[in-house]
Design an enzyme around this catalytic site. Structure first.
Site, PDB file in Angstrom:
ATOM      1  N   ARG A   1       0.839  -1.204   0.000  1.00  0.00           N
ATOM      2  CA  ARG A   1       0.000   0.000   0.000  1.00  0.00           C
ATOM      3  C   ARG A   1       0.871   1.250   0.000  1.00  0.00           C
ATOM      4  O   ARG A   1       0.385   2.346  -0.265  1.00  0.00           O
ATOM      5  CB  ARG A   1      -0.920   0.027   1.237  1.00  0.00           C
ATOM      6  CG  ARG A   1      -1.979  -1.055   1.304  1.00  0.00           C
ATOM      7  CD  ARG A   1      -2.890  -1.051   0.096  1.00  0.00           C
ATOM      8  NE  ARG A   1      -3.403   0.279  -0.214  1.00  0.00           N
ATOM      9  CZ  ARG A   1      -4.423   0.888   0.408  1.00  0.00           C
ATOM     10  NH1 ARG A   1      -5.068   0.260   1.357  1.00  0.00           N
ATOM     11  NH2 ARG A   1      -4.807   2.088   0.066  1.00  0.00           N
ATOM     12  N   HIS A   2       2.155   1.073   0.344  1.00  0.00           N
ATOM     13  CA  HIS A   2       3.085   2.213   0.352  1.00  0.00           C
ATOM     14  C   HIS A   2       3.521   2.458  -1.086  1.00  0.00           C
ATOM     15  O   HIS A   2       4.362   1.736  -1.628  1.00  0.00           O
ATOM     16  CB  HIS A   2       4.244   1.935   1.314  1.00  0.00           C
ATOM     17  CG  HIS A   2       3.775   1.931   2.737  1.00  0.00           C
ATOM     18  ND1 HIS A   2       3.910   3.011   3.574  1.00  0.00           N
ATOM     19  CD2 HIS A   2       3.097   0.995   3.444  1.00  0.00           C
ATOM     20  CE1 HIS A   2       3.350   2.731   4.743  1.00  0.00           C
ATOM     21  NE2 HIS A   2       2.860   1.515   4.688  1.00  0.00           N
TER      22      HIS A   2
ATOM     23  N   GLU B   1       8.115  -8.513  -7.613  1.00  0.00           N
ATOM     24  CA  GLU B   1       7.756  -9.626  -6.728  1.00  0.00           C
ATOM     25  C   GLU B   1       7.780 -10.947  -7.491  1.00  0.00           C
ATOM     26  O   GLU B   1       7.511 -10.986  -8.699  1.00  0.00           O
ATOM     27  CB  GLU B   1       6.341  -9.368  -6.165  1.00  0.00           C
ATOM     28  CG  GLU B   1       5.899 -10.392  -5.141  1.00  0.00           C
ATOM     29  CD  GLU B   1       4.632  -9.959  -4.411  1.00  0.00           C
ATOM     30  OE1 GLU B   1       4.022  -8.946  -4.806  1.00  0.00           O
ATOM     31  OE2 GLU B   1       4.250 -10.659  -3.452  1.00  0.00           O
TER      32      GLU B   1
ATOM     33  N   LEU C   1      14.604   7.608   1.403  1.00  0.00           N
ATOM     34  CA  LEU C   1      14.587   7.698   2.870  1.00  0.00           C
ATOM     35  C   LEU C   1      13.311   8.360   3.400  1.00  0.00           C
ATOM     36  O   LEU C   1      12.787   7.959   4.439  1.00  0.00           O
ATOM     37  CB  LEU C   1      15.831   8.469   3.343  1.00  0.00           C
ATOM     38  CG  LEU C   1      15.954   8.688   4.852  1.00  0.00           C
ATOM     39  CD1 LEU C   1      15.993   7.365   5.615  1.00  0.00           C
ATOM     40  CD2 LEU C   1      17.212   9.503   5.166  1.00  0.00           C
TER      41      LEU C   1
ATOM     42  N   ARG D   1       4.351   1.901  10.405  1.00  0.00           N
ATOM     43  CA  ARG D   1       4.391   0.437  10.573  1.00  0.00           C
ATOM     44  C   ARG D   1       5.176  -0.029  11.797  1.00  0.00           C
ATOM     45  O   ARG D   1       5.100  -1.209  12.141  1.00  0.00           O
ATOM     46  CB  ARG D   1       4.950  -0.221   9.307  1.00  0.00           C
ATOM     47  CG  ARG D   1       4.142   0.097   8.055  1.00  0.00           C
ATOM     48  CD  ARG D   1       2.692  -0.340   8.161  1.00  0.00           C
ATOM     49  NE  ARG D   1       1.951  -0.064   6.939  1.00  0.00           N
ATOM     50  CZ  ARG D   1       0.686  -0.410   6.729  1.00  0.00           C
ATOM     51  NH1 ARG D   1       0.005  -1.042   7.660  1.00  0.00           N
ATOM     52  NH2 ARG D   1       0.083  -0.113   5.604  1.00  0.00           N
TER      53      ARG D   1
HETATM   54  C1  LIG Z   1      -2.585   0.886  11.357  1.00  0.00           C
HETATM   55  C2  LIG Z   1      -2.989   0.989   9.908  1.00  0.00           C
HETATM   56  C3  LIG Z   1      -4.251   0.582   9.504  1.00  0.00           C
HETATM   57  C4  LIG Z   1      -4.646   0.690   8.158  1.00  0.00           C
HETATM   58  N1  LIG Z   1      -5.891   0.265   7.786  1.00  0.00           N
HETATM   59  C5  LIG Z   1      -6.267   0.347   6.482  1.00  0.00           C
HETATM   60  C6  LIG Z   1      -7.573  -0.090   6.060  1.00  0.00           C
HETATM   61  O1  LIG Z   1      -8.380  -0.556   6.864  1.00  0.00           O
HETATM   62  N2  LIG Z   1      -7.890   0.007   4.744  1.00  0.00           N
HETATM   63  C7  LIG Z   1      -7.023   0.544   3.820  1.00  0.00           C
HETATM   64  O2  LIG Z   1      -7.368   0.648   2.647  1.00  0.00           O
HETATM   65  N3  LIG Z   1      -5.779   0.951   4.197  1.00  0.00           N
HETATM   66  C8  LIG Z   1      -5.388   0.869   5.486  1.00  0.00           C
HETATM   67  N4  LIG Z   1      -4.123   1.262   5.843  1.00  0.00           N
HETATM   68  C9  LIG Z   1      -3.209   1.718   4.785  1.00  0.00           C
HETATM   69  C10 LIG Z   1      -3.081   3.261   4.750  1.00  0.00           C
HETATM   70  O3  LIG Z   1      -4.318   3.859   4.440  1.00  0.00           O
HETATM   71  C11 LIG Z   1      -2.033   3.672   3.687  1.00  0.00           C
HETATM   72  O4  LIG Z   1      -2.479   3.254   2.411  1.00  0.00           O
HETATM   73  C12 LIG Z   1      -0.667   3.070   3.922  1.00  0.00           C
HETATM   74  O5  LIG Z   1      -0.310   3.166   5.268  1.00  0.00           O
HETATM   75  C13 LIG Z   1       0.354   3.794   3.053  1.00  0.00           C
HETATM   76  O6  LIG Z   1       0.590   5.077   3.601  1.00  0.00           O
HETATM   77  P1  LIG Z   1       0.949   6.317   2.712  1.00  0.00           P
HETATM   78  O7  LIG Z   1      -0.135   6.619   1.732  1.00  0.00           O
HETATM   79  O8  LIG Z   1       1.314   7.435   3.655  1.00  0.00           O
HETATM   80  O9  LIG Z   1       2.285   5.819   1.980  1.00  0.00           O
HETATM   81  P2  LIG Z   1       2.745   6.037   0.465  1.00  0.00           P
HETATM   82  O10 LIG Z   1       1.734   5.510  -0.474  1.00  0.00           O
HETATM   83  O11 LIG Z   1       4.144   5.506   0.356  1.00  0.00           O
HETATM   84  O12 LIG Z   1       2.749   7.595   0.299  1.00  0.00           O
HETATM   85  C14 LIG Z   1       3.705   8.407   0.994  1.00  0.00           C
HETATM   86  C15 LIG Z   1       3.173   9.826   1.027  1.00  0.00           C
HETATM   87  O13 LIG Z   1       3.105  10.331  -0.303  1.00  0.00           O
HETATM   88  C16 LIG Z   1       1.956  11.157  -0.439  1.00  0.00           C
HETATM   89  N5  LIG Z   1       1.069  10.541  -1.451  1.00  0.00           N
HETATM   90  C17 LIG Z   1       1.201   9.318  -2.034  1.00  0.00           C
HETATM   91  N6  LIG Z   1       0.218   9.111  -2.935  1.00  0.00           N
HETATM   92  C18 LIG Z   1      -0.558  10.210  -2.889  1.00  0.00           C
HETATM   93  C19 LIG Z   1      -1.735  10.586  -3.570  1.00  0.00           C
HETATM   94  N7  LIG Z   1      -2.348   9.803  -4.445  1.00  0.00           N
HETATM   95  N8  LIG Z   1      -2.262  11.787  -3.293  1.00  0.00           N
HETATM   96  C20 LIG Z   1      -1.694  12.630  -2.401  1.00  0.00           C
HETATM   97  N9  LIG Z   1      -0.577  12.342  -1.696  1.00  0.00           N
HETATM   98  C21 LIG Z   1      -0.013  11.132  -1.959  1.00  0.00           C
HETATM   99  C22 LIG Z   1       1.293  11.229   0.921  1.00  0.00           C
HETATM  100  O14 LIG Z   1       1.816  12.332   1.612  1.00  0.00           O
HETATM  101  C23 LIG Z   1       1.763   9.948   1.591  1.00  0.00           C
HETATM  102  O15 LIG Z   1       1.756  10.007   3.002  1.00  0.00           O
HETATM  103  C24 LIG Z   1      -3.735   1.193   7.174  1.00  0.00           C
HETATM  104  C25 LIG Z   1      -2.454   1.600   7.590  1.00  0.00           C
HETATM  105  C26 LIG Z   1      -2.078   1.510   8.926  1.00  0.00           C
HETATM  106  C27 LIG Z   1      -0.680   1.943   9.330  1.00  0.00           C
END
Ligand SMILES: Cc1cc2nc3c(=O)[nH]c(=O)nc-3n(C[C@H](O)[C@H](O)[C@H](O)COP(=O)(O)OP(=O)(O)OC[C@H]3O[C@@H](n4cnc5c(N)ncnc54)[C@H](O)[C@@H]3O)c2cc1C
Length: 223
Positions: A77-78, A85, A174, A184
């Site tokens: 999801r990140h 993979e 980083l 995480r």
């Molecule tokens: C405890 C926990 C529970 C969770 N539960 C769920 C759940 O029930 N269902 C679910 O679907 N997900 C869930 N997630 C996943 C969560 O919603 C994020 O998708 C995941 O943690 C990735 O985070 P991120 O988007 O910050 O990271 P990345 O995708 O690596 O993005 C990094 C940063 O880049 C920016 N960014 C990336 N893409 C965009 C974009 N399209 N628009 C604007 N800014 C962007 C944002 O600032 C983001 O923080 C959960 C996560 C955690 C930690």
């Protein structure tokens, strides 16, 4: 680094360190530093505190990760990072499944948004572990039978449980890595992905010690 019963975390390569971040920030003034001194440490602290994030995008890391699909599903999801993979279409999957240690067998209590996970009585933990092992064995037997009888790997894999291990390469900068750790390694994250995230912490704190210190100081908020 060994993680879980069959998993691993390997840092294959990395580029850059604390000085790389300093010099990326100094680009604004077209200046460079050749070594880390107090001024450079102060600059990294400033960048972290004020969330000037882009200089932290300059160092990059490439990991090889072996983890259960349940963990990979959360991991991928990140979006900021690159992944390759192993393919269950092309390769017969190895019968390696996640069997939690007895102490990691847990029950979920509470309500959505406020769950906690509590350990189980040892007899229950053992019983659940055995049930998982039996199911993994049966799934493997059926998978192999389907392949032997001519079903394509891409179809036969459908009966394998998500506890099976997968392996992938992850290239990440980083800044995105600190975001990963912030989310995480947090106590609310799933125990299994937390173990990998804690392992990543041990690796990167050696490579970017000043950044790591500032990240901790500013409450692990991603810059
Ligand atoms: C405890 C926990 C529970 C969770 N539960 C769920 C759940 O029930 N269902 C679910 O679907 N997900 C869930 N997630 C996943 C969560 O919603 C994020 O998708 C995941 O943690 C990735 O985070 P991120 O988007 O910050 O990271 P990345 O995708 O690596 O993005 C990094 C940063 O880049 C920016 N960014 C990336 N893409 C965009 C974009 N399209 N628009 C604007 N800014 C962007 C944002 O600032 C983001 O923080 C959960 C996560 C955690 C930690």
């Amino acid at each position: 680094m060994k993680i879980l019963n069959h998993g691993h975390l390997i840092l294959e390569d990395s580029m850059g360190d604390d000085l790389t971040i300093v010099n990326a920030a100094r680009q604004s003034f077209n200046q460079r530093s050749d070594e880390m001194g107090e001024k450079e440490k102060g600059l990294i602290n400033f960048l972290m505190r004020e969330r000037h994030g882009t200089p932290f995008e300059m160092p990059t890391f490439r990991f090889n990760i072996k983890c259960p699909i349940t963990v990979a599903r959360e991991w991928q999801r990140h979006r900021i990072g690159s992944y390759n993979e192993v393919s269950g279409r092309y390769k017969k999957l190895d019968p390696e499944f996640y069997l939690p240690d007895l102490k990691d067998m847990r029950t979920q209590v509470g309500k959505p948004g406020n769950y906690s996970f509590e350990s189980l009585p040892i007899e229950d933990a053992k019983r659940f572990q055995e049930l998982l092992a039996v199911f993994y064995h049966d799934a493997t037997t059926l998978y192999e039978r389907l392949l032997d009888e001519g079903l394509a790997k891409e179809v036969a894999r459908s009966i394998l449980p998500v506890g099976i291990y997968t392996q992938f390469t992850w290239n990440v900068n980083l800044r995105a890595l600190l975001n990963f750790i912030s989310l995480r390694s947090h106590p609310t994250a799933m125990l299994e992905i937390r173990k990998y995230s804690n392992g990543i912490e041990e690796i990167i704190k050696e490579i970017v010690p000043v950044t790591w210190e500032c990240f901790e100081k500013h409450e692990r908020v991603c810059p």
